[in-house]
Design a protein around this motif. Sequence first.
Motif, short mmCIF file in Angstrom:
data_model
loop_
_atom_site.label_atom_id
_atom_site.label_comp_id
_atom_site.label_asym_id
_atom_site.label_seq_id
_atom_site.Cartn_x
_atom_site.Cartn_y
_atom_site.Cartn_z
N SER A 215 0.64 -1.29 0.16
CA SER A 215 -0.04 0.06 -0.12
C SER A 215 0.82 1.32 -0.10
O SER A 215 0.54 2.36 -0.78
N GLN A 216 1.93 1.23 0.70
CA GLN A 216 2.74 2.32 1.07
C GLN A 216 3.54 2.56 -0.34
O GLN A 216 3.65 3.87 -0.85
N LEU A 217 3.88 1.53 -0.99
CA LEU A 217 4.80 1.84 -2.46
C LEU A 217 3.80 2.24 -3.42
O LEU A 217 4.33 2.76 -4.30
N ALA A 218 2.63 1.46 -3.38
CA ALA A 218 1.70 2.01 -4.30
C ALA A 218 1.06 3.24 -4.43
O ALA A 218 0.62 3.82 -5.08
N GLY A 219 0.89 3.71 -3.04
CA GLY A 219 0.12 4.97 -2.85
C GLY A 219 -1.39 4.69 -2.75
O GLY A 219 -2.07 5.70 -3.11
N GLU A 296 9.65 -3.67 -5.03
CA GLU A 296 10.04 -2.48 -5.60
C GLU A 296 10.42 -2.90 -6.88
O GLU A 296 10.18 -2.44 -7.99
N GLN A 297 10.99 -4.02 -7.28
CA GLN A 297 11.33 -4.69 -8.18
C GLN A 297 10.27 -5.13 -9.29
O GLN A 297 10.20 -4.97 -10.52
N TYR A 298 9.01 -5.33 -8.36
CA TYR A 298 7.69 -5.74 -9.21
C TYR A 298 6.75 -4.59 -9.36
O TYR A 298 5.57 -4.80 -10.25
N GLN A 299 6.98 -3.45 -9.11
CA GLN A 299 6.04 -2.39 -8.52
C GLN A 299 5.49 -1.88 -9.84
O GLN A 299 4.56 -1.30 -10.07
N HIS A 300 6.39 -2.10 -10.87
CA HIS A 300 5.88 -1.48 -12.50
C HIS A 300 4.82 -2.56 -13.04
O HIS A 300 4.26 -1.65 -13.89
N ILE A 301 4.64 -3.73 -12.40
CA ILE A 301 3.36 -4.43 -13.15
C ILE A 301 2.05 -4.13 -12.35
O ILE A 301 1.01 -4.78 -12.66
N TRP A 302 2.22 -3.28 -11.23
CA TRP A 302 0.85 -3.04 -10.48
C TRP A 302 0.02 -2.21 -11.05
O TRP A 302 0.57 -1.28 -11.89
N PRO A 303 -1.07 -2.56 -10.97
CA PRO A 303 -2.43 -1.66 -11.31
C PRO A 303 -2.13 -0.12 -11.14
O PRO A 303 -1.79 0.05 -9.75
#
Length: 304
Positions: A215-219, A296-303
């Motif tokens: 949640s923190q990383l995705a905002g 952090e490595q996978y964050q780019h694939i998150w919605p």
Amino acid sequence: MGKIIVTGASGQFGGAAANSLLETCAPEDLVFLSRTPEKLAHFAERGAIVRQADFDDPASLPAAMAGGERMLLISTARVGTRVGQHTNAAQAAAAAGVKQIAYTSLINADRPGNPAIVKDDHFATEQAIRATGVEYTFLRDSQYSEAVAAAMAIPALQMGVKPDNCGDGRVSFVSRDDCVAVAVGVLTQDGHGNQAYPLTGPEALSIPDAMALVSQLAGKPIEVQHVDDEGMFEYFDSLGVVRHASDIVPDGPIPWSSDDMVTFGMSIREGYFDEVTDCVERITGRAPRTLRSVLEQYQHIWPK
């Protein structure tokens, strides 16, 4: 020295192990196995030996295992029927003269009372390997950080909620990369015969802790909804997940069953994943990755 065999080399774990071994070993000393060896053409082009092997066809295995000294046996995806596959592979390896079998198992697979049904396959396989008399190395992985970063994080971010039956149980999430590095280490170093290594990350976190990091990383907010085991079954029912491994459609869209996942959650809740060890660092020479670094490595694939 004989050759190093990697089973399931067309899968994620096996492919990563094969790539790593090619960086440290002579390619002619490496044997990579798959039911679909055409998927291993890129390894053959680099000089590795590629062979067809089908664990459901024991007659195919002696030729596949020939000349091997050490073997990485990667657990197959067929929950419920894979013990027979693994036993065929272990017996064929022993008959071919393989001296050490490293197997990708589960943390605390040998602890009585562990409710995770997935542990039944792993413990039975460990017993089958021991029965061959070949030296064993059991790589008892904790839950993969990558599972949190993708399979858990993506639907939680999409829905804003994460139903969960793990309570406040903690997990020492471990990166698949670190588990691969350990596997390569035990295949290329001496002194790992007849050992069982619990492989963990550097810290134990609850599922709410992990979701708070996502949640923190995705905002974006994620509400963890604590449900009982029956509520967890109902959630998986709503996603169209079959309840039992025997009902899984081969090569279907969902390769797991809800009784697998619900009992896995029970195991976390009851403390069977709450263990932090130094095995990754001892065998690889580097500290294990944190859950945050994998997220952090996978964050780019998150919605978004």
